[in-house]
Design an enzyme around this catalytic site. Structure first.
Site, PDB file in Angstrom:
ATOM      1  N   SER A 127       0.572   2.616  -9.215  1.00 37.05           N
ATOM      2  CA  SER A 127       2.026   2.714  -9.071  1.00 37.05           C
ATOM      3  C   SER A 127       2.570   1.656  -8.113  1.00 37.05           C
ATOM      4  O   SER A 127       3.721   1.233  -8.230  1.00 37.05           O
ATOM      5  CB  SER A 127       2.425   4.108  -8.592  1.00 37.05           C
ATOM      6  OG  SER A 127       1.790   4.435  -7.370  1.00 37.05           O
ATOM      7  N   SER A 181       0.835  -1.195   0.000  1.00 40.68           N
ATOM      8  CA  SER A 181       0.000   0.000   0.000  1.00 40.68           C
ATOM      9  C   SER A 181       0.868   1.242   0.000  1.00 40.68           C
ATOM     10  O   SER A 181       2.025   1.210   0.427  1.00 40.68           O
ATOM     11  CB  SER A 181      -0.909   0.016   1.235  1.00 40.68           C
ATOM     12  OG  SER A 181      -1.604   1.246   1.345  1.00 40.68           O
ATOM     13  N   HIS A 182       0.301   2.348  -0.485  1.00 42.11           N
ATOM     14  CA  HIS A 182       1.003   3.627  -0.399  1.00 42.11           C
ATOM     15  C   HIS A 182       1.091   4.124   1.045  1.00 42.11           C
ATOM     16  O   HIS A 182       1.873   5.033   1.334  1.00 42.11           O
ATOM     17  CB  HIS A 182       0.288   4.676  -1.257  1.00 42.11           C
ATOM     18  CG  HIS A 182       0.570   4.556  -2.714  1.00 42.11           C
ATOM     19  ND1 HIS A 182       0.218   3.464  -3.475  1.00 42.11           N
ATOM     20  CD2 HIS A 182       1.211   5.407  -3.568  1.00 42.11           C
ATOM     21  CE1 HIS A 182       0.602   3.648  -4.721  1.00 42.11           C
ATOM     22  NE2 HIS A 182       1.207   4.808  -4.805  1.00 42.11           N
ATOM     23  N   SER A 183       0.290   3.546   1.908  1.00 44.10           N
ATOM     24  CA  SER A 183       0.265   3.951   3.317  1.00 44.10           C
ATOM     25  C   SER A 183       0.734   2.804   4.202  1.00 44.10           C
ATOM     26  O   SER A 183       0.184   1.700   4.134  1.00 44.10           O
ATOM     27  CB  SER A 183      -1.150   4.365   3.716  1.00 44.10           C
ATOM     28  OG  SER A 183      -1.282   4.431   5.123  1.00 44.10           O
TER      29      SER A 183
END
Length: 240
Positions: free
Chosen positions: A83, A22-24
């Site tokens: 991404s 995840s981006h987080s």
């Protein structure tokens, strides 16, 4: 390094591992916590955020997660945004040939697919089964195959209807227990028309306390599974 949650290994040997990209960092770690409730013996790795703790993805975290989650039966990756997928694909490209054959990137929503994949891994599913469970989160369950009637007769369906007693209804943890039990039988069984082997299908029913639950099978070969699953619901899953 990727944040990791590694269980004890049982006598049955290693299971397919999962990496949540995840981006987080918080989202990835939270998904590990959620999936751990339903898959206590699966190796789950959170590979979220950048190396410095920011929003984004990290090649190094994903590469480390792949190595940590693969205990010999393979590893499945699930990603949140485009991404993240690109970074994960790059990490897969850098694996050696043997490790790459045991790694799969699932085309599935991160949360729903991650939970479904974790349950499939927990019950001993192979790499293909875990990927299929994750990717099933994006669509409905398949129609049951027609049952061939025994020679000289007509297949007679079996069913039991029980009342759900859990205070919080058939939420994620008891639903996972239900699917694990159903998967121990080589029999076709449905729950209010949904495949008893589909965690997301069962949870989509929105079953709450006091509702009727019909457990059904197409013929006598399903009776043992129907009875076991109905009995499990009647116990309240130990939550009363």
């Amino acid at each position: 390094m990727a944040e990791k949650s590694v269980p004890e290994r049982g006598a049955a040997g290693p299971l397919v591992g999962l990496v949540f990209v995840s981006h987080s960092a918080d989202i990835a770690a939270g998904l590990v916590t959620l999936a751990r409730q339903m898959a206590p013996t699966v190796t789950l790795v959170a590979a979220g955020g950048t190396d410095d703790g920011g929003i984004g993805t990290s090649f190094d975290k994903i590469a480390a997660g792949l190595a940590e989650a693969d205990a010999g039966r393979g590893v499945v990756l699930l990603c949140d945004l485009g991404s993240a997928i690109l970074t994960a694909e790059t990490a897969l490209d850098f694996l050696d040939d043997e490790a790459r054959q045991r790694a799969r990137l699932a085309d599935a929503p991160l949360v729903e697919g991650g939970v479904a994949a974790a349950v499939a891994a927990e019950i001993g599913g192979d790499l293909a089964a875990v990927v299929a469970a994750a990717e099933s989160a994006g669509g409905g369950s398949a129609e049951p195959e027609p049952v061939e009637a025994p020679a000289g007769g007509v297949a007679q369906p079996v069913s039991r209807t029980v009342i759900l007693r859990n205070r919080d209804g058939l939420h994620a943890r008891p639903a996972a227990d239900f699917v694990k039990l159903a998967s121990g039988f080589d029999a076709e069984v449905t729950v209010n028309g949904k495949d008893a082997h589909s965690l997301l299908g069962i949870m989509s029913l929105g079953l709450t306390r006091g509702m009727s639950v019909e457990i059904s099978g197409p013929d006598e070969r399903s009776r043992a599974a129907v009875d076991a699953l109905a009995d499990l619901i009647e116990t309240g899953f130990g939550e009363e």
